[in-house]
Design a protein around this motif. Structure first.
Motif, PDB file in Angstrom:
ATOM      1  N   TYR A 157       6.575  -2.086 -16.575  1.00  0.00           N
ATOM      2  CA  TYR A 157       6.205  -1.468 -15.296  1.00  0.00           C
ATOM      3  C   TYR A 157       4.694  -1.302 -15.187  1.00  0.00           C
ATOM      4  N   VAL A 158       4.024  -1.062 -16.308  1.00  0.00           N
ATOM      5  CA  VAL A 158       2.561  -1.007 -16.322  1.00  0.00           C
ATOM      6  C   VAL A 158       1.988  -2.303 -15.757  1.00  0.00           C
ATOM      7  N   ALA A 159       2.520  -3.438 -16.225  1.00  0.00           N
ATOM      8  CA  ALA A 159       2.049  -4.746 -15.748  1.00  0.00           C
ATOM      9  C   ALA A 159       2.301  -4.893 -14.252  1.00  0.00           C
ATOM     10  N   TYR A 160       3.441  -4.398 -13.779  1.00  0.00           N
ATOM     11  CA  TYR A 160       3.758  -4.473 -12.349  1.00  0.00           C
ATOM     12  C   TYR A 160       2.762  -3.658 -11.530  1.00  0.00           C
ATOM     13  N   VAL A 161       2.465  -2.430 -11.974  1.00  0.00           N
ATOM     14  CA  VAL A 161       1.548  -1.570 -11.223  1.00  0.00           C
ATOM     15  C   VAL A 161       0.149  -2.178 -11.185  1.00  0.00           C
ATOM     16  N   ILE A 162      -0.286  -2.775 -12.286  1.00  0.00           N
ATOM     17  CA  ILE A 162      -1.599  -3.426 -12.310  1.00  0.00           C
ATOM     18  C   ILE A 162      -1.647  -4.566 -11.293  1.00  0.00           C
ATOM     19  N   GLU A 163      -0.582  -5.364 -11.230  1.00  0.00           N
ATOM     20  CA  GLU A 163      -0.535  -6.471 -10.277  1.00  0.00           C
ATOM     21  C   GLU A 163      -0.457  -5.953  -8.844  1.00  0.00           C
ATOM     22  N   LEU A 164       0.320  -4.903  -8.611  1.00  0.00           N
ATOM     23  CA  LEU A 164       0.409  -4.301  -7.274  1.00  0.00           C
ATOM     24  C   LEU A 164      -0.954  -3.811  -6.830  1.00  0.00           C
ATOM     25  N   PHE A 165      -1.666  -3.138  -7.712  1.00  0.00           N
ATOM     26  CA  PHE A 165      -3.003  -2.631  -7.391  1.00  0.00           C
ATOM     27  C   PHE A 165      -3.946  -3.780  -7.061  1.00  0.00           C
ATOM     28  N   ARG A 166      -3.839  -4.869  -7.812  1.00  0.00           N
ATOM     29  CA  ARG A 166      -4.689  -6.032  -7.569  1.00  0.00           C
ATOM     30  C   ARG A 166      -4.417  -6.621  -6.176  1.00  0.00           C
ATOM     31  N   ARG A 167      -3.143  -6.665  -5.796  1.00  0.00           N
ATOM     32  CA  ARG A 167      -2.800  -7.194  -4.471  1.00  0.00           C
ATOM     33  C   ARG A 167      -3.350  -6.313  -3.349  1.00  0.00           C
ATOM     34  N   VAL A 168      -3.309  -5.029  -3.543  1.00  0.00           N
ATOM     35  CA  VAL A 168      -3.716  -4.097  -2.490  1.00  0.00           C
ATOM     36  C   VAL A 168      -5.232  -3.959  -2.422  1.00  0.00           C
TER      37      VAL A 168
ATOM     38  N   LEU B 253       0.834  -1.199   0.000  1.00  0.00           N
ATOM     39  CA  LEU B 253       0.000   0.000   0.000  1.00  0.00           C
ATOM     40  C   LEU B 253       0.871   1.253   0.000  1.00  0.00           C
ATOM     41  N   ALA B 254       1.938   1.247   0.796  1.00  0.00           N
ATOM     42  CA  ALA B 254       2.854   2.391   0.838  1.00  0.00           C
ATOM     43  C   ALA B 254       3.496   2.621  -0.525  1.00  0.00           C
ATOM     44  N   GLU B 255       3.828   1.537  -1.221  1.00  0.00           N
ATOM     45  CA  GLU B 255       4.428   1.673  -2.549  1.00  0.00           C
ATOM     46  C   GLU B 255       3.437   2.281  -3.532  1.00  0.00           C
TER      47      GLU B 255
ATOM     48  N   GLY C  79       8.138   3.344  -4.795  1.00  0.00           N
ATOM     49  CA  GLY C  79       7.068   3.794  -5.683  1.00  0.00           C
ATOM     50  C   GLY C  79       7.280   5.208  -6.185  1.00  0.00           C
ATOM     51  N   PHE C  80       7.764   6.081  -5.306  1.00  0.00           N
ATOM     52  CA  PHE C  80       7.985   7.468  -5.686  1.00  0.00           C
ATOM     53  C   PHE C  80       9.152   7.593  -6.663  1.00  0.00           C
ATOM     54  N   PHE C  81      10.232   6.851  -6.403  1.00  0.00           N
ATOM     55  CA  PHE C  81      11.372   6.876  -7.317  1.00  0.00           C
ATOM     56  C   PHE C  81      10.999   6.316  -8.683  1.00  0.00           C
ATOM     57  N   ASP C  82      10.217   5.243  -8.688  1.00  0.00           N
ATOM     58  CA  ASP C  82       9.866   4.599  -9.957  1.00  0.00           C
ATOM     59  C   ASP C  82       9.021   5.484 -10.860  1.00  0.00           C
ATOM     60  N   THR C  83       8.415   6.526 -10.295  1.00  0.00           N
ATOM     61  CA  THR C  83       7.582   7.431 -11.085  1.00  0.00           C
ATOM     62  C   THR C  83       8.198   8.824 -11.221  1.00  0.00           C
TER      63      THR C  83
ATOM     64  N   LYS D 171      20.673  -1.992  -2.979  1.00  0.00           N
ATOM     65  CA  LYS D 171      20.491  -3.240  -2.247  1.00  0.00           C
ATOM     66  C   LYS D 171      19.202  -3.270  -1.434  1.00  0.00           C
ATOM     67  N   GLU D 172      18.865  -2.160  -0.777  1.00  0.00           N
ATOM     68  CA  GLU D 172      17.779  -2.163   0.201  1.00  0.00           C
ATOM     69  C   GLU D 172      16.436  -1.676  -0.348  1.00  0.00           C
ATOM     70  N   ILE D 173      16.470  -0.837  -1.364  1.00  0.00           N
ATOM     71  CA  ILE D 173      15.218  -0.274  -1.905  1.00  0.00           C
ATOM     72  C   ILE D 173      15.027  -0.701  -3.352  1.00  0.00           C
ATOM     73  N   GLY D 174      15.987  -0.404  -4.198  1.00  0.00           N
ATOM     74  CA  GLY D 174      15.916  -0.822  -5.591  1.00  0.00           C
ATOM     75  C   GLY D 174      14.770  -0.179  -6.346  1.00  0.00           C
ATOM     76  N   SER D 175      14.347  -0.850  -7.399  1.00  0.00           N
ATOM     77  CA  SER D 175      13.278  -0.324  -8.255  1.00  0.00           C
ATOM     78  C   SER D 175      12.466  -1.484  -8.806  1.00  0.00           C
ATOM     79  N   ALA D 176      11.156  -1.282  -8.875  1.00  0.00           N
ATOM     80  CA  ALA D 176      10.283  -2.262  -9.521  1.00  0.00           C
ATOM     81  C   ALA D 176      10.043  -1.900 -10.983  1.00  0.00           C
ATOM     82  N   ASN D 177      10.597  -0.776 -11.396  1.00  0.00           N
ATOM     83  CA  ASN D 177      10.503  -0.333 -12.788  1.00  0.00           C
ATOM     84  C   ASN D 177      11.697  -0.918 -13.541  1.00  0.00           C
ATOM     85  N   PRO D 178      11.491  -1.916 -14.402  1.00  0.00           N
ATOM     86  CA  PRO D 178      12.622  -2.606 -15.043  1.00  0.00           C
ATOM     87  C   PRO D 178      13.604  -1.684 -15.754  1.00  0.00           C
TER      88      PRO D 178
END
Length: 278
Positions: free
Chosen positions: A117-128, A88-90, A189-193, A251-258
């Motif tokens: 990344y679009v596919a990732y955000v859709i899946e993240l939204f579905r989980r939340v 949810l925070a992401e 989430g903020f960095f990825d956008t 290492k600790e945060i990274g990015s979900a945006n490929p």
């Protein structure tokens, strides 16, 4: 209603509707919006027009705007009590970056090359939220993710998100600072956008960019709380430049945006980096 016609290479002039235009547009919208029961977004996608243009045409033509009759309309959805979580925070971070809230819908606009990344955000939204975001391409080829969900809009507004992030100078919801995992989710989430990574003359730099000063101040506070050494706010940005900070961020945060994670992996912790920006 006034539309625009091209009369030269770079010259635009308004063109009023003819009686035939009015008749054509009315028949077209009654068929798509009323009879086929498509949403304003779906009509726009089918006609290659923005949803704002479709909305104005409906009003101009006196066609009743009835989102409540559309499949999956907000008032037909229930929103279970949301648990505070890293996911949810992401998503909140994504909304604070490239998201937008209207009275009835939420939107996230992502770049032309961010299909993965679009596919990732859709899946993240579905989980939340246990429901599905729709996706369309706007005229510029950008991916627009959206959903009509009034209860979700009300929830996001209740925790501090706003409809005009710049005018109202949005900030990070306070609950995100209660847990290290939530802070990491928000920053990702903020960095990825709204974040970027690029090469300087003598190193690499990560930046977070936004026009809301409270949001940037909160971002800086979040980084400091995790032990990073961010810059002060400068030119609507907060920076990470120290090599140890960049290595830890990777290492600790990274990015979900490929696309961005590829750049991080290629540059951070390596001796050679090619010029460029993302």
């Amino acid at each position: 209603m006034v539309e625009w016609s091209i009369i030269g290479y770079n010259t635009l002039m308004p063109r009023k509707w003819t009686n035939q235009d009015t008749l054509t547009y009315r028949r077209q919208l009654i068929r798509l919006y009323s009879k086929e029961n498509l949403s304003i977004f779906e009509v726009g996608e089918k006609l290659g027009l923005s949803y704002q243009c479709i909305f104005q045409r409906l009003k101009r033509l006196g066609i009743k705007i009835s989102p409540e009759s559309k499949k999956g309309y907000t008032n037909k959805r229930s929103l279970n009590r949301l648990q505070e979580s890293q996911d949810l925070a992401e998503f909140i971070g994504i909304m604070l970056g490239d998201g937008h809230i209207s009275r009835e819908q939420i939107f996230v606009t992502l770049g032309k090359k961010e299909k993965a990344y679009v596919a990732y955000v859709i899946e993240l939204f579905r989980r939340v939220y246990a429901c599905e975001l729709k996706c369309m391409l706007n005229k510029k080829g950008h991916h627009v993710l959206y959903i009509g969900f009034r209860n979700l809009v009300d929830y996001l507004l209740s925790i501090g998100l706003v409809m005009n992030k710049v005018k109202e100078q949005v900030k990070v919801p306070s609950w995100i600072f209660r847990d290290r995992k939530y802070i990491i989710g928000f920053l990702r989430g903020f960095f990825d956008t709204d974040g970027s990574i690029y090469k300087l003359k003598h190193g690499i730099q990560i930046s977070f960019c936004n026009m809301s000063m409270p949001l940037l101040d909160n971002t800086r506070t979040a980084l400091i709380s995790l032990g990073f050494s961010p810059s002060k706010i400068s030119s609507n940005r907060v920076y990470l430049t120290k090599k140890k900070d960049l290595l830890r961020y990777k290492k600790e945060i990274g990015s979900a945006n490929p696309t961005k994670m590829e750049r991080i992996n290629k540059w951070v912790g390596t001796e050679v980096a090619k010029p460029g920006t993302l």
